[in-house]
Every structure is written in C-alpha cells, then in structure tokens.
Design a protein around this motif. Structure first.
Motif, PDB file in Angstrom:
ATOM      1  N   ASP B 125       0.819  -1.215   0.000  1.00 39.42           N
ATOM      2  CA  ASP B 125       0.000   0.000   0.000  1.00 39.42           C
ATOM      3  C   ASP B 125       0.855   1.268   0.000  1.00 39.42           C
ATOM      4  O   ASP B 125       0.538   2.244   0.658  1.00 39.42           O
ATOM      5  CB  ASP B 125      -0.985  -0.008   1.170  1.00 39.42           C
ATOM      6  N   SER B 127       1.722   4.553  -1.374  1.00 43.35           N
ATOM      7  CA  SER B 127       0.781   5.406  -2.096  1.00 43.35           C
ATOM      8  C   SER B 127       1.372   6.755  -2.472  1.00 43.35           C
ATOM      9  O   SER B 127       2.509   7.082  -2.138  1.00 43.35           O
ATOM     10  CB  SER B 127      -0.426   5.644  -1.203  1.00 43.35           C
ATOM     11  N   LEU B 128       0.544   7.521  -3.134  1.00 40.97           N
ATOM     12  CA  LEU B 128       0.893   8.894  -3.472  1.00 40.97           C
ATOM     13  C   LEU B 128       1.183   9.725  -2.219  1.00 40.97           C
ATOM     14  O   LEU B 128       2.016  10.627  -2.237  1.00 40.97           O
ATOM     15  CB  LEU B 128      -0.296   9.489  -4.241  1.00 40.97           C
ATOM     16  N   SER B 129       0.491   9.423  -1.123  1.00 42.24           N
ATOM     17  CA  SER B 129       0.763  10.130   0.138  1.00 42.24           C
ATOM     18  C   SER B 129       2.160   9.806   0.644  1.00 42.24           C
ATOM     19  O   SER B 129       2.852  10.671   1.183  1.00 42.24           O
ATOM     20  CB  SER B 129      -0.230   9.725   1.231  1.00 42.24           C
ATOM     21  N   ASP B 130       2.581   8.537   0.455  1.00 41.93           N
ATOM     22  CA  ASP B 130       3.941   8.169   0.850  1.00 41.93           C
ATOM     23  C   ASP B 130       4.956   8.910  -0.005  1.00 41.93           C
ATOM     24  O   ASP B 130       5.973   9.395   0.481  1.00 41.93           O
ATOM     25  CB  ASP B 130       4.144   6.654   0.700  1.00 41.93           C
ATOM     26  N   MET B 193       3.872   7.416  -9.413  1.00 43.50           N
ATOM     27  CA  MET B 193       3.576   6.048  -9.000  1.00 43.50           C
ATOM     28  C   MET B 193       4.060   5.122 -10.116  1.00 43.50           C
ATOM     29  O   MET B 193       3.806   5.384 -11.300  1.00 43.50           O
ATOM     30  CB  MET B 193       2.071   5.880  -8.784  1.00 43.50           C
ATOM     31  N   GLN B 210       2.332  -2.081  -5.305  1.00 43.89           N
ATOM     32  CA  GLN B 210       2.379  -0.775  -5.954  1.00 43.89           C
ATOM     33  C   GLN B 210       3.484   0.042  -5.297  1.00 43.89           C
ATOM     34  O   GLN B 210       4.014  -0.334  -4.260  1.00 43.89           O
ATOM     35  CB  GLN B 210       1.025  -0.081  -5.835  1.00 43.89           C
TER      36      GLN B 210
END
Lengths: 633, 245
Positions: B125, B127-130, B193, B210
């Motif tokens: 998981d 993500s774009l936030s990471d 990503m 991902q």
C-alpha cells in the motif's frame, strides 16, 4: 504551444480568470506555463503541453476543454454553420493502398475560391503563434488546426491528375516540398499521390506539385488520420518535423478529422460566400471504440493513500465529464473519446488526483530502520573515498568518452569522444601533470584519486579505483614517498591481498596505481561517514585565466606571539586580488625569537597584475607588521 | 592554515550523492548501483518506453557499435529499478545514484554525461501520500526545514500518475532571483507512481504491489548550490576547482 487568451475566452460564456491566474491554475492541474506575453489587446500563453496530452491539447478547443474542467464550467463546443452542399461539385475519388496506416481520409472539393489575405484578427493570432503567413487558404488551414488540433492540407484541384491514392513511396522516388526542398523517399514513407506522382508526404509536409497559389480557383481539402508510428518514422527518416507531424505522432482521435474539415470549410465560406462546396468523401471508418474501465474504490484509495469519499469522487468524475456508474465498491468509467491517453485504471486515478490537486494530498512521513552499509558496494566506495580524503587526496571525475578505445559509439558527438575509456590511467596522468603548476608550493605533490567504470574489452565493464601523485621532481630512485606511504596504509586498512608495488606505473613526474574494485572485500567495510568533507555552503569563485603572483613574507616575533595574531594583521591589508593565503609554511625558534613565514597568492579575475601593483599591497603589509612591533626578515 | 597535514577534497557531485544517500539510508533505503552500458530493453522497453514512441525523443541516446547489438549508454538510472526488481522480492526501498549519458550538444549548462539519483519504493500500500511525505522529508533534510514544495503534473512513461516537484528557491528563499528566474521555485525532481507495466517488467504482480519512484539530476543541483557557471568545470580535473570544496 502558444495559445491566445482571447481565443480561449470565446469558448466560454463568462469571462476567464486573468491570464496570470489562469497560468497558475494550469500549472497546478495540467501543464507548465512557460510564459505570458502581451500582444496587442491579447495575451499569448506559452503552454508546455505534456507528450501524453499532445493528441488533444495542441489546439484551442482541447485547451478550452481542459480549462473548463479545472474551472468546472461548460465549454461552448464549436457550432458549425450549416453548409449548403452544391451537388454539382464532384467528390474526389480517393483510394487507400496502405491499409491501417491511414485509418480515415476525408476530402472535399471546393470550387470558385479566391486566394488573397486573411482577416486581421486571424493574421494577428497566427503571427503571435510564430506562424508565417503564406496566403489566405494556407493560413486558414493553419488556423483551423490551431482551433481543432487536427492538421489539414489543401491541394490545388486543377493540378491533381486523376484520382488521389494513399500509398507507400517507391524506392528512389522523389518529391519537392512546399518550401522547395527535394527529398528522396523510401518505402517506409506514406504518400498522398496522384497518377503522376507524390502530392504530399502524409501527415508531414505538402509538395510543390499541387501547391495553392494566388491563381488557384478550385481546391481539395484533406483531413485525415494517419498512423502515429508511420508519421513518426517518416519524420525521423526525412529529418522533417512539422506542426502536423507533431500532432499525428501522438495519435489523434478519429473524430477530430471531421471537426477539422468542417471548421476549415466554415472559415473559407466566411471569407467568400460565393464558393461552391462539395460533399465530404469519407474513406475509412469514423467509429471509435470507447474505453470502459472498472476501478475498485479500494484501489483508488490505496493508490492515493487517503480516503476519498464517494461523494467527492462522484463530484470529481462529473467535473471531468467522464461517463460513469458507481456500483457497490466499483466505479465504471468511460472517458471522452478524444482522451486517447486514458487506457488503464491508473490513468483515470491520475485524472482524479490532478483535479483534486496534488497540494491537497496529505504527506506520510517515511518510517524505517537505518540501513547498515556493510556488504554494500556504494557505502564501501565511500569508505574508500574517506581513506583518500584523510590522506590529502582530491577526488577527480573524468569523462567516460575518449578519442580511442575498444567500445565505439555509433553516433558520437565529436570524433575525440567516440570511444569509451578502457582505463583511468591516461587521464589521471594528464591531470596530475597539468595541476603541478597550480600548486602553491614547489615541493608540494599533486594527489588525486578517482573511482569510475571503464570498458576494457568488448562487452566488458569494470569498476576501478585509481590514485596517483605528481612531484615537480621525483627524488629517491624515481619513487614517490607519499605514494609508498599511502599504498602501505591502503593495504593494511583494506586487508588487500595483492602486491601493489608491482602494479605501480611511474614516469619522470607521476606515480600511479589502478586497482579493480573486485580486489577489495566488501564485507571489510570501514568508516564511511564523509560529513566532515561536506562543504555545502561554499560559493565557487571563478578560476582566473590571468597569471598569478606569489609573494612570501617572514617575520620574527616573540615566542609567545600566536600565528593567528600575525595572520590577522596581514589579512587586514589584503584586497580581493588574493586567491590563497596567507599560508604558514615555515616556523622555527632562534634565540628566543620565533620566525614565521607565510605565502600569499595574488591573481586578478580581469587582468594581469603588475609587480608594482602587488608590491603596493605588500608594502602595506610590511608597514602594519612593523607597526605591530614585528621584525621583517 | 598550515601547508602540512592537509585533508583532501571530495568532489561536489559526490558530496550531494553522499548526502542524499545518507538521508535515505536513515529511513531504510538500501543503495544499488548498475552498469553504465545498458541494453535497449532495460533502458527503454522495460520502462514502458516502446520503440517508435514520442517518449523516446526526450532522451537522445548514444548507441554502441555495432548497432545490431542494441547496446547503449544508459540515459537515466531507471534501468537499475528493473534490475533490482528482478532480483529482490517486495517490499523494498532502494536508492540508485549513478552516471548517465545524453547525446546533446555540450555548452555551459549541458554535458553529454551527468549524474542522477533515483529512488524506488514498492509495497502493498505504498501510495501517493507516501511519495509526497517521503519527498518532503528528503528535500527538507537536504535544503533545510524551511523549504517549501510544489507538486505539479508531469509526464514520464514509467510512472502513472507523473509529477514534477519544485522547491522554494534555496538561494533567495522564494523571493525571486536570477537562479529561479524570478519565479521563486526551482524544479528539482521528477516522480510518480510506478507504472504497472514497469512492475510487470520487474516480475512483480501489479495487482498486489504498488509503489513510487523519483529521480533528480545532480549536476544542476551542484551548479545552483555553489554558483558554478559552467558544467564542464565538474569534469575538468582542475585542483583549483575541486580544492574549493
């Protein structure tokens, strides 16, 4: 691409935000705006349309649609005036021998045209997009492309012999382009031709043969869809890149062809109501497959890393003007047919987050355990660097390109950069010797090291360490003492199991040793903390091309006097010609007096300094030292 | 300062590479290196840059003789992403510094060889936030806590979505100067990503895993940081240059 703010505004019923604000919005949500330029009462916006949007945003309509989405406004799609077709104007027979290389070919004959000048607004706009005005018809075709994004072409109908054929070029076939260049064609190049030969290079450039001139009376409009790969290859083979090829090679949607030809027809009619317009001849299918993507809501949130509520998602999809349905946990999305770039789920997620705004995405601070460098080549290399830095060596980075070698570059920049280096030796030797003149003291050696990849044989790549020392004159049997000491330390520190001495390469001035990194054991990794060697605040001062002047000053001071005190007095009298020093290079005590000797290097950035100029500075230094009670030696 | 007991000088390019790598090492990144001569597959195809695709134009390439071998000088450090994925099971965090090549005419601001640092993080998981949080952490560690970031849409075939990242100008603090061309911002990174096709090239199931990737050109940062006006000085081997650092 340059676009007109006033033109964009025509697509909306309300006024747009000011150009500067619009530029910021596009920057944040779509693509970079490279500049804004006032032209008359218009503002020209230079938009750096990203490659994945070149198929729909290299026209004012496409850009207006993008702006409509960002501002959540309706775009007035172009309403084309109903055109009265004159049934007496014959359609142009066209055949396609190239299959899918030309998916669609629309053509229309128009009779009774008059070639002249376009109206002022159009002329002004084209000029502000850096377009050269040719004649009214060519300019209108260009204008229609800037409106729709669809490249268009116009032939002089009376110069076309027989029917039009879309076909591959024959080997050796030639064509003279509109700008008078003779190009030799090959069978990979797609042509529009008539009975007697090529009329145009499909999607790239028109030919001289059926050129529209001031005398032209009857014309054929072409609005086609050519395969992006075919256009791209052709454009590369011929070295011709045009506004048309740029658009085709990104894969236009088929629907732009009709929009383009109707826009152009309307523009021609607007300028001359007397023309007789024929019907459109359609070769190929205009139907387009529409993508439908099933995306689990969980996937969207997992990808974004935060939870987007279903309501927020629906609002965004509506604003994007996508067709969609939300079924339990899944959203099925169909983007508009002109968005040829949206093919997979992730593409749709990009659209969602672009509109949502990257600024609004919360950031998650990274967490993780510190990694120990042991066994890792990169951290090992830093421990090697540390070793050489501690021993006074400066790091060199040289070019991978060399004038000779084994691995050869097929398309080198220049002949002296046509090969890859086979080792690091020759370059280091040259640099060591070159730098001897830059040292501040004659007896001081130049010490350099480098770590880099070399290409010693066909298909071979090897990482190596090299280090070397140069002296103005080698003493002791042509050997460098510095080098021997460093080699001994290196052998011990890295438990090297090889005879270094026998690998040394030396000549009159230099002593060099190159070692393959494979000789080192990575698990014996030492201290790799280079923090003390980081000079992040240094502002580089330019190396002057003018000669330097060296001056030494020696003083007797009392044994209690500190070096700093003397340095301070010298510094106070120096100006910005000083590039190095004062450096203490000699110190001894005699009869309770201390002797200190300093070296100062002068060099101006803009001229050769004369002895008198330097002496004047030194006189001030001597005077201050004397006034402080020191004796000049 | 004494003429004796002199310390050496670390090349300013390797100073930044060291700093960047050390920042990421502290939050769990391992460092990988890769070959400078690459195959067309790793440099392009595996990274979702197919033949005859306009995306190849972005990177003018040096090819090796004979052309039939399809060997080239890597145009970016991204091939190492695929090589690393082939050899490692996710989850992982990896950083890749290295030398890259572009067939461009050279002048004061363009060199045919330069350096990049590339990062790749893959997990279930990630993500774009990471991505955003990691780059914020990194750029504030490198340029100072007061540094502001701006994320803009970008396009790189090997990521989806693609982003470009600007930092508030570290020379003028965002007021506008000649370094940031009066905009207050300096473009420092490309990111995004990881495209599912790239994960597939690396043998990773893109339904399960991902992640994100990012890359930055080092030479330009070195030039801005130290006010170096000519990129060729970086490879000139002149001690009057390197000894300033």
């Amino acid at each position: 691409m340059k676009v007109s703010y006033n033109w964009l505004e025509e697509y909306f019923s309300e006024k747009l935000p000011r150009p500067e604000e619009l530029a910021l919005l596009l920057n944040r949500h779509s693509f970079e705006i490279d500049g804004l330029e006032k032209v008359g009462d218009d503002m020209v916006i230079d938009a750096d349309v990203l490659p994945n949007r070149a198929h729909d945003c290299l026209g004012h309509l496409g850009l207006a649609r993008e702006i409509g989405i960002i501002l959540d406004r309706e775009v007035k799609e172009p309403i084309l005036p109903s055109i009265v077709i004159d049934e007496k104007v014959p359609t142009v027979p066209v055949s396609n021998e190239a299959g899918l290389a030309c998916k669609l070919y629309l053509s229309r004959k128009i009779e009774g045209v008059q070639v002249g000048m376009v109206d002022e607004v159009i002329a002004q706009r084209l000029k502000s997009f850096d377009q050269r005005s040719v004649n009214s018809l060519v300019d209108l075709a260009n204008y229609a492309m800037f409106a729709s994004g669809q490249p268009l072409h116009i032939f002089d109908a009376d110069k076309v012999e027989g029917e039009i054929v879309v076909r591959w070029a024959k080997a050796g076939e030639k064509m003279i382009t509109l700008d008078g260049q003779e190009v030799e064609l090959s069978p990979e190049i797609l042509l529009i031709a008539d009975l007697s030969g090529p009329l145009a290079i499909a999607g790239i450039k028109g030919g001289k043969k059926a050129e529209v001139t001031p005398e032209t009376k009857n014309i054929i409009l072409e609005s086609a869809n050519f395969d992006p790969v075919v256009v791209r290859r052709g454009s590369q083979l011929l070295g011709i890149r045009t506004d048309a090829s740029k658009r085709f090679e990104n894969g236009l949607a088929l629907l732009f062809a009709r929009l383009g030809i109707e826009t152009l027809t309307a523009l021609i009619l607007e300028g001359n109501k007397e023309v007789r317009v024929g019907s459109i001849n359609v070769l190929g299918g205009e139907g387009e497959e529409r993508v439908s993507l099933e995306i689990p809501l969980e996937k969207i949130n997992r990808y974004l890393g935060f939870s987007l509520s279903e309501d927020a998602l629906i609002k965004i999809l509506e604003q994007l003007k996508f067709d969609f349905t939300v079924k339990k946990d899944v959203v099925v999305v169909s983007p508009p047919v002109w968005r040829q770039d949206l093919k997979i789920k992730e593409d749709v997620i990009e659209e969602i987050v672009r509109l949502y705004g990257y600024d609004n995405v919360p950031g998650k601070t990274p967490a993780g355990e510190e990694v120990v460098g042991s066994g890792n080549l990169f951290w090992f290399l830093n421990s090697l660097r540390k070793f050489f830095l501690e021993n006074g060596f400066a790091e060199n980075l040289s070019y991978t390109f060399t004038p000779t070698g084994i691995e050869e570059i097929a398309n080198p920049l220049t002949l002296d950069r046509a090969f890859l280096r086979t080792d690091l030796v020759e370059n280091l030797r040259v640099k060591l010797v070159d730098n001897l003149q830059h040292n501040i003291f004659e007896n001081e050696p130049v010490c350099l090291f480098e770590i880099g990849n070399v290409f010693p044989g066909k298909g071979e790549e090897d990482s190596r360490l090299i280090f070397g020392v140069a002296h103005r004159k080698l003493k002791f049997k042509n050997k460098s003492l510095v080098m021997s000491q460093v080699m001994e330390k290196l052998q011990k520190s890295f438990s090297l199991d090889m005879d270094l001495e026998s690998q040394v390469i030396s000549d009159e001035l230099t002593t060099i040793l190159e070692i393959p990194l494979s000789k080192f054991k990575l698990d014996s990794i030492g201290d790799f903390d280079l923090t003390e060697f980081l000079k992040t605040e240094v502002v580089y001062s330019q190396i002057s091309p003018y000669p330097r002047v060296v001056r030494d000053v020696a003083v007797f001071v009392s044994s209690e006097t500190g070096v700093e005190e003397v340095v301070k007095i010298i510094r106070q009298n120096l100006n910005d010609w000083v590039v190095a020093g004062p450096i203490l290079f000699d110190e001894f005590i005699k009869d309770n007096q201390k002797s200190l000797a300093f070296r100062i290097i002068f060099q101006a950035g803009n001229k050769t300094l004369s002895d008198e100029e330097v002496n004047a500075v030194m006189d001030k230094v001597y005077l201050s030292l004397k006034q402080a009670g020191f004796e000049i030696r | 300062m004494s003429a004796k007991e002199k310390k050496g000088h670390l090349h300013p390019i390797n100073q930044i590479i060291y700093q960047v790598s050390d920042i990421f090492r502290r939050v769990g990144f391992t460092v990988a290196l890769g070959p400078e001569v690459e195959t067309e597959y790793y440099n392009f195809d595996a990274l979702n840059i197919p033949k005859d695709h306009p995306a190849r134009d972005i990177q003018d390439t040096f090819w090796l003789k004979p052309m039939e071998d399809r060997k080239l000088l890597r145009t970016h450090t991204s091939p190492v992403q695929v090589r690393f994925m082939e050899q490692n099971e996710p989850p992982f965090k990896v950083l890749v510094p290295g030398r890259v090549f572009r067939n461009e005419a050279t002048d004061a601001t363009h060199e045919a060889q330069f350096h990049q640092v590339e990062g790749l993080v893959v997990g279930e998981d990630i993500s774009l936030s990471d991505l955003k949080g990691t780059l914020e952490f990194f750029l504030q560690e490198l340029f100072g806590k007061e540094t502001k970031l701006r994320f803009r849409p970008g396009y790189f075939p090997f990521v989806e979505p693609g982003l470009e990242v600007d930092v508030s100008c570290f020379k003028c603090g965002g007021k506008g100067c000649n370094i940031c061309k009066q905009t207050g911002w300096i473009e420092v990174l490309g990111a995004g990503m990881v495209h599912p096709n790239v994960l597939k090239s690396g043998g990773i199931d893109s339904d399960k895993w991902q992640g994100f990737a990012f890359g930055a050109g080092i030479d330009r940062l070195v030039m801005i940081r130290h006010g170096i006006e000519d990129i060729r000085l970086l490879y000139g081997g002149d001690i009057r240059f390197v000894n300033q650092f």
